[in-house]
Scaffold this active site. Sequence first.
Site: not given
Ligand SMILES: NC(=O)C1=CN([C@@H]2O[C@H](COP(=O)(O)OP(=O)(O)OC[C@H]3O[C@@H](n4cnc5c(N)ncnc54)[C@H](OP(=O)(O)O)[C@@H]3O)[C@@H](O)[C@H]2O)C=CC1
Ligand SMILES: O=C(O)[C@H](O)COP(=O)(O)O
Length: 486
Positions: A158, A254, A288
């Site tokens: 994202n 995170e 997130c």
């Molecule tokens: N707290 C925060 O700051 C944030 C949290 N999120 C959370 O992330 C989720 C959505 O994002 P999304 O990208 O779909 O999340 P994922 O957990 O699916 O993927 C995150 C990253 O991890 C990689 N990945 C996946 N599997 C593995 C593994 N086994 N080992 C190492 N790396 C791996 C992914 O690669 P690939 O794409 O190739 O699978 C991607 O680059 C939501 O649950 C959201 O809440 C999102 C943004 C911010």
């Molecule tokens: O990845 C996310 O979703 C973020 O860490 C949130 O960032 P934002 O609050 O600036 O949208």
Amino acid sequence: MKQGNVFKFLVNGEWRTSSTGKTMKEVTPYDNTEAYEFQSCSQQDIDDVFKAANKAQRSWAKTPLWKRAEYLKKAAAILRENKDEIATALVKEIAKNRKSSVSEVVRTADLIEYTAEEGTRLAGKLMTSDSFPGQKRDKLCLVHRVPLGVILCIPPFNYPVNLCASKVAPALITGNSVVIKTPSQGAVSALYLAAAFHLAGVPAGVVNAVTGKGSEIGDFLTTHPLVNCISLTGGGTTGMSVCKKVGMIPLQMELGGKDAAIVLPDADLDLAAKAIVSGAFSYSAQRCTAVKIVLAVEPIGDELVKKVVEGVKKLTVGHPEDNSDITAVINKSSADYIESLVMDARQKGASEVCPYKREGNLLWPTVFDHVREDMKIAWEEPFGPVLPIVRVKSAEEAVEFANRSTMGLQGCVFTNDIEKAIHISDELSTGTVQVNGQPARGPDHFPFQGFKDSGLGSQGVYFSLEAMTKIKSTVINLRQESYPMN
Ligand SMILES: NC(=O)C1=CN([C@@H]2O[C@H](COP(=O)(O)OP(=O)(O)OC[C@H]3O[C@@H](n4cnc5c(N)ncnc54)[C@H](OP(=O)(O)O)[C@@H]3O)[C@@H](O)[C@H]2O)C=CC1
Ligand SMILES: O=C(O)[C@H](O)COP(=O)(O)O
């Protein structure tokens, strides 16, 4: 960085194709046409990348700090110059609307510049022995912050540019080298970030970027013996599984959130409704920090819901190039999951005050009122435009409800009584509580951390600098006490 239309990966200052010749294709979330093609990196490629990063790190750490800061500032300038081209990749890969895509790039340049400045001020300290009871002043302790080594940076889809830079910039300024594992959806946007550092002249091997599916190369990457720290932003399942597999290395995680907006009876309801609509639906709720549940303390429920519905009706739904507020969610499986939560709430009798509608991966903003705790939407993170509203009788009940979530990223409270706001903030088990505003990570120098299953460690420029360094001390034992005099 590409051959024909196929993007390469970055290793040791060189753009390369995978040793196996394997590539992967990515489609746009909004019309399923091909967005980009890039390398599916092999274990051999990854080994090469870690060896290069490991070798480059020591001389990078010996590069004067002001010079490292200059490289970062140059990379930031390159991002600004190329913001439209990078935004195009964001639009195509993750369907973020054009305006927000451009701001993601500009925000990233600001973040890198700020990190360069803050990094040059990160100093160690001098400690003397005589401050501890019974000690004489005959020991001087030089406390340094030293780099960890090779940082594996894993951003989510994202914010593939910004959440990549929020790891890479603090890692570099503190003398680490990095290996970026790009998200599969968003890979090219993240490669552009790596390219900015490459073009800025960062020495070969200091910034490397691999592409490939997390499910295929994730374990090999995270358990590689040359990794000294992992900074990952992503889902809780991914984060948890990485935590269980890796050994004793520092982790910055995170993960997901179920951020609650608690609205008290004395709140400014116009302000609260505006913040809830923006907080819940920006980038189609794929944040997130999105507001993922509203806890309306009666008797203001009806009035608040009316105002939220009015706000939601003004949101535009459509193509990211048209700057629509709501665009297609990232892929079909995400859309299907969100739909399953909608069907569950519908079937269990929640009031659908903004009705659900779907065309492919495009989901109209949906609001459910009178959500009860037996409905999945009350607890799950949809990562899509569906907002549940729960009516509660008191602030205490709202806090108790919010704290039952297994996640604890942020929360927010709307009230005109600052004493109550502080009390609720004290009670909420989340890393941050916003008073009279929506949850948000930024400004990017503020600390950003999740409690419970939402994460490990803290991000935010200064806090990431700390996370990507460790303390090393040199103790000088003197023959006689030392008391500098005027
Ligand atoms: N707290 C925060 O700051 C944030 C949290 N999120 C959370 O992330 C989720 C959505 O994002 P999304 O990208 O779909 O999340 P994922 O957990 O699916 O993927 C995150 C990253 O991890 C990689 N990945 C996946 N599997 C593995 C593994 N086994 N080992 C190492 N790396 C791996 C992914 O690669 P690939 O794409 O190739 O699978 C991607 O680059 C939501 O649950 C959201 O809440 C999102 C943004 C911010
Ligand atoms: O990845 C996310 O979703 C973020 O860490 C949130 O960032 P934002 O609050 O600036 O949208």
